[in-house]
Every structure is written in structure tokens, then in C-alpha cells.
Design a protein around this motif. Structure first.
Motif, PDB file in Angstrom:
ATOM      1  N   GLY A 202       0.744  -1.271  -0.124  1.00  0.00           N
ATOM      2  CA  GLY A 202       0.060   0.034  -0.077  1.00  0.00           C
ATOM      3  C   GLY A 202       0.835   1.272  -0.056  1.00  0.00           C
ATOM      4  N   ARG A 203       2.226   0.981   0.257  1.00  0.00           N
ATOM      5  CA  ARG A 203       2.942   2.405   0.102  1.00  0.00           C
ATOM      6  C   ARG A 203       3.712   2.436  -1.204  1.00  0.00           C
ATOM      7  N   PRO A 204       3.990   3.891  -1.744  1.00  0.00           N
ATOM      8  CA  PRO A 204       4.786   3.632  -2.689  1.00  0.00           C
ATOM      9  C   PRO A 204       5.969   2.933  -3.023  1.00  0.00           C
ATOM     10  N   ARG A 205       6.100   2.229  -3.776  1.00  0.00           N
ATOM     11  CA  ARG A 205       7.440   1.481  -4.234  1.00  0.00           C
ATOM     12  C   ARG A 205       8.404   2.107  -4.843  1.00  0.00           C
ATOM     13  N   THR A 206       9.701   2.224  -4.086  1.00  0.00           N
ATOM     14  CA  THR A 206      10.799   2.758  -4.623  1.00  0.00           C
ATOM     15  C   THR A 206      12.033   1.767  -4.733  1.00  0.00           C
ATOM     16  N   ILE A 207      12.673   1.896  -5.744  1.00  0.00           N
ATOM     17  CA  ILE A 207      13.965   1.099  -5.888  1.00  0.00           C
ATOM     18  C   ILE A 207      15.213   2.159  -5.973  1.00  0.00           C
ATOM     19  N   ALA A 208      16.029   2.065  -5.118  1.00  0.00           N
ATOM     20  CA  ALA A 208      17.235   3.067  -4.971  1.00  0.00           C
ATOM     21  C   ALA A 208      18.428   2.278  -5.382  1.00  0.00           C
ATOM     22  N   PHE A 209      19.149   2.804  -6.289  1.00  0.00           N
ATOM     23  CA  PHE A 209      20.637   2.383  -6.485  1.00  0.00           C
ATOM     24  C   PHE A 209      21.547   3.074  -6.002  1.00  0.00           C
ATOM     25  N   LEU A 210      22.663   2.628  -5.236  1.00  0.00           N
ATOM     26  CA  LEU A 210      23.715   3.606  -4.629  1.00  0.00           C
ATOM     27  C   LEU A 210      24.948   3.532  -5.275  1.00  0.00           C
ATOM     28  N   GLY A 211      24.842   3.531  -6.546  1.00  0.00           N
ATOM     29  CA  GLY A 211      25.949   3.879  -7.497  1.00  0.00           C
ATOM     30  C   GLY A 211      27.089   2.564  -7.614  1.00  0.00           C
ATOM     31  N   ASP A 212      28.019   2.992  -8.524  1.00  0.00           N
ATOM     32  CA  ASP A 212      29.187   1.914  -8.675  1.00  0.00           C
ATOM     33  C   ASP A 212      28.531   0.758  -9.470  1.00  0.00           C
TER      34      ASP A 212
ATOM     35  N   ASN B  87      31.596   6.736  -6.851  1.00  0.00           N
ATOM     36  CA  ASN B  87      32.769   7.217  -7.219  1.00  0.00           C
ATOM     37  C   ASN B  87      33.320   6.718  -8.734  1.00  0.00           C
ATOM     38  N   HIS B  88      32.930   5.485  -9.008  1.00  0.00           N
ATOM     39  CA  HIS B  88      33.306   4.943 -10.360  1.00  0.00           C
ATOM     40  C   HIS B  88      32.436   5.645 -11.325  1.00  0.00           C
ATOM     41  N   GLU B  89      31.172   5.949 -11.218  1.00  0.00           N
ATOM     42  CA  GLU B  89      30.659   6.698 -12.406  1.00  0.00           C
ATOM     43  C   GLU B  89      31.164   8.236 -12.309  1.00  0.00           C
ATOM     44  N   GLY B  90      31.745   8.586 -11.277  1.00  0.00           N
ATOM     45  CA  GLY B  90      32.568  10.056 -11.312  1.00  0.00           C
ATOM     46  C   GLY B  90      33.745   9.872 -11.884  1.00  0.00           C
TER      47      GLY B  90
ATOM     48  N   PHE C 109      28.537  19.842   2.004  1.00  0.00           N
ATOM     49  CA  PHE C 109      29.190  18.720   1.618  1.00  0.00           C
ATOM     50  C   PHE C 109      28.075  17.948   0.772  1.00  0.00           C
ATOM     51  N   LEU C 110      26.944  17.919   0.849  1.00  0.00           N
ATOM     52  CA  LEU C 110      26.217  17.151   0.041  1.00  0.00           C
ATOM     53  C   LEU C 110      25.968  17.789  -1.288  1.00  0.00           C
ATOM     54  N   ALA C 111      26.266  18.992  -1.480  1.00  0.00           N
ATOM     55  CA  ALA C 111      25.912  19.785  -2.845  1.00  0.00           C
ATOM     56  C   ALA C 111      26.953  19.604  -3.591  1.00  0.00           C
ATOM     57  N   GLN C 112      28.252  18.792  -3.098  1.00  0.00           N
ATOM     58  CA  GLN C 112      29.278  19.063  -4.039  1.00  0.00           C
ATOM     59  C   GLN C 112      29.005  18.055  -5.318  1.00  0.00           C
ATOM     60  N   PRO C 113      29.349  18.573  -6.610  1.00  0.00           N
ATOM     61  CA  PRO C 113      29.064  18.089  -7.707  1.00  0.00           C
ATOM     62  C   PRO C 113      30.002  16.679  -7.778  1.00  0.00           C
ATOM     63  N   LEU C 114      29.528  15.696  -8.842  1.00  0.00           N
ATOM     64  CA  LEU C 114      30.096  14.578  -8.939  1.00  0.00           C
ATOM     65  C   LEU C 114      31.449  14.473  -9.527  1.00  0.00           C
TER      66      LEU C 114
ATOM     67  N   ALA D 213      30.839  10.698  -2.296  1.00  0.00           N
ATOM     68  CA  ALA D 213      31.033   9.431  -2.899  1.00  0.00           C
ATOM     69  C   ALA D 213      32.591   8.734  -2.662  1.00  0.00           C
ATOM     70  N   ARG D 214      33.170   9.397  -1.838  1.00  0.00           N
ATOM     71  CA  ARG D 214      34.434   8.600  -1.388  1.00  0.00           C
ATOM     72  C   ARG D 214      34.652   8.569   0.117  1.00  0.00           C
ATOM     73  N   LEU D 215      33.954   9.262   0.789  1.00  0.00           N
ATOM     74  CA  LEU D 215      34.338   9.428   2.255  1.00  0.00           C
ATOM     75  C   LEU D 215      34.391   7.954   2.913  1.00  0.00           C
ATOM     76  N   ARG D 216      35.242   7.707   3.850  1.00  0.00           N
ATOM     77  CA  ARG D 216      34.935   6.537   4.679  1.00  0.00           C
ATOM     78  C   ARG D 216      35.496   6.601   6.025  1.00  0.00           C
ATOM     79  N   HIS D 217      36.783   6.827   6.305  1.00  0.00           N
ATOM     80  CA  HIS D 217      37.226   6.695   7.884  1.00  0.00           C
ATOM     81  C   HIS D 217      36.417   7.376   8.722  1.00  0.00           C
ATOM     82  N   GLU D 218      36.581   8.787   8.908  1.00  0.00           N
ATOM     83  CA  GLU D 218      35.688   9.397   9.713  1.00  0.00           C
ATOM     84  C   GLU D 218      34.404   9.187   9.680  1.00  0.00           C
TER      85      GLU D 218
END
Length: 285
Positions: free
Chosen positions: A50-60, A91-94, A185-190, A199-204
Motif C-alpha cells: 500500500g505504500r509507494p514502491r521505490t527502488i534506489a541504487f547507490l552507485g558503482d 565514485n566509479h561513475e564519477g 558537503f552534500l551539494a558537491q558535484p560528482l 562519493a568517497r568518504l570512509r574513515h571519519e
């Protein structure tokens, strides 16, 4: 080749986290279109609620595996089995975008090629005798119409209720203006992404345990960082590796599909979530 799949039991989010969508999240595919095809078939068998069905891909979706072009097309065609399809770049699409847009002398094309793009080039006819510029032109022609333009303007994240979806990671909310820093941070272009990028951040990001909002309802769902070194025997084991909700307020979905014949996806409905796991049979961990 036969595939095995497994679905875990539902689990309630803590602290009231929820979404109004029936959400499916698929992480890094890295050219393994056969695993993506199996996962999409599994999702198609799941009844609506009954909810809208969304499929999201996270890249690469591309590089390393043998079928990058088919993986892209499967993701694009997924709009036919849902109300909304979200395609977030990684990051691979970038790297692909930079490799095709920037002059050859910048070495962006060579960097992408060495980081897994060679497998995508190998899908092109006549690539063994073509020059780099000819290969770049073949890639532009082989990609779906409008795909590169889409990557140039694609959003880096998607918000679904209390869930924030992105490829790599989110900067911890510290400093005098955490909300402003997050927005910037989120507004940065690819294209031409710096080291500290969504698209790259890991450790922190991976180490942060302080939550992403004051109520601690927000959960970050991401890929990019592989959560295992070897093969995974069951969906429960994969889910345990992915589920960092109680400790780090995030879910890490990348199970090394670029190197291992296995794929984990997330399903969220209301205030509960579960995982779907697909792997190739006769798999040797």
C-alpha cells in the motif's frame, strides 16, 4: 549458473526511525549484471503493502565485472517495476565521467581505466586496436542516450523519511555550523570530486558514533566500503555485517560484489527493515 537467495526476518528500527515508502536499496554492482538481475527478480516477487514502491541504487554499477552496460540498463529499466526509481552515482561513475569529459593529458581516463574501467572497455568491439580517443568515443556512443548528462547533474543523495541514502559517506555533524557544513558537503558535484566527498568518504564517517541528528532517528544507508574479505555463507551473516544501526546509525550494504559473487539489498517499510541476499551457487568462500 544457479543462484541462491535468502531473506532475513523483519527488525524494528530504534528511536522511531521510519519511512512512508516501500523502499528497496541496492548497493555497488560493479558490472555483475547477473546478480543484479536476480535481485530485481526477487524484489519483483515481493507483494506491495500500500505504500509507494521505490527502488534506489547507490552507485558503482560499473567497472570490474563483465557486464557494466547491461547493469546500467537494468537499473534504468527498474522504473517499470516500481513507482519511483532512484539512481545515485558513486565514485566509479564519477571517474568514468571525468575520464570522458577531461582532456587525455589530465590522466583522468587512465586513472578510471586502472581502477576497474578496463573491464568496461573490454566490452567494446575492437578495443584492442583502438586509440584512447577512439575508445572514449566508443564509450560515449555505447552508453544509454542522455546517461552522461544525467551523471553531470545527478543528486548525490536521497532522503526517504528518516533514511539518508548515498554512495560513500556523510561527514560527522561537528563544528560551529553542522547543518550548513552538511548542506555544502552534500551539494558537491560528482565531477572532479575532491578526497573529502560524499562519493568517497570512509574513515571519519565509518568511525562516527554520535548520530546524525539530535533525536538520533536518522540512519545513513550507503555502499562503497566492502564489509567482508571473504564469501558469506548466509543472508543472516551478511545482515550482521551490514547492520550498524544501534552503534553507528548506518547500514553498510557493500558485500564486495566487485570481487565476490554475492549481493545484499535492504528493504524498508514503515518503521521496520530486512535484508535480501543473492549469491551464485557452487560458491567457494
Amino acid at each position: 549458473m544457479h543462484f541462491d537467495d535468502e531473506t532475513t526476518g523483519w527488525k524494528a528500527f530504534e528511536n522511531g526511525t521510519r519511512t512512508d515508502e516501500h523502499l528497496f536499496v541496492i548497493p555497488d554492482i560493479h558490472g555483475h549484471a547477473d546478480l543484479l538481475e536476480q535481485m530485481l527478480a526477487l524484489i519483483a516477487r515481493i507483494p506491495g503493502n500500500g505504500r509507494p514502491r521505490t527502488i534506489a541504487f547507490l552507485g558503482d554499477l560499473i567497472d570490474r565485472g563483465p557486464e557494466s552496460f547491461r547493469a546500467i540498463q537494468l537499473a534504468l529499466d527498474a522504473k517499470n517495476q516500481c513507482d519511483k526509481r532512484i539512481y545515485l552515482p558513486g565514485n566509479h561513475e564519477g571517474m568514468l565521467l571525468d575520464g570522458l569529459d577531461l582532456p587525455l593529458e589530465t590522466t583522468a581516463f587512465y586513472h578510471w581505466f586502472d581502477c576497474g574501467g578496463s573491464s568496461m572497455v573490454a566490452e567494446l568491439p575492437g578495443h584492442m586496436t583502438a586509440s584512447q580517443e577512439e575508445i572514449r568515443e566508443q564509450l560515449r556512443e555505447a552508453l544509454p542516450a542522455g546517461y552522461l548528462d544525467f551523471l553531470r547533474t545527478a543528486p548525490g543523495h536521497y532522503k526517504s523519511g528518516d533514511l539518508l541514502l548515498l554512495h560513500g559517506g556523510l561527514r560527522p555533524p561537528v563544528g560551529p555550523d553542522p547543518e550548513g557544513e552538511r548542506e555544502r558537503f552534500l551539494a558537491q558535484p560528482l565531477a572532479s570530486a575532491p578526497r573529502v566527498h560524499w562519493a568517497r568518504l570512509r574513515h571519519e564517517f565509518l568511525l562516527w558514533k554520535g548520530g546524525w541528528d539530535k533525536a538520533r532517528r536518522e540512519i545513513v544507508v550507503h555502499g562503497h566500503t566492502v564489509m567482508c574479505e571473504n564469501g558469506i555463507e548466509s543472508g543472516v551473516e551478511a545482515a550482521d555485517l551490514a547492520d550498524h544501526v544501534s552503534t553507528h546509525a548506518r547500514i553498510s550494504l557493500d558485500m564486495g560484489t566487485g570481487f565476490l559473487p554475492q549481493l545484499l539489498a535492504l528493504e524498508v517499510a514503515g518503521g521496520a527493515y530486512r535484508f535480501h541476499y543473492v549469491r551464485k551457487e557452487k560458491y567457494l568462500p
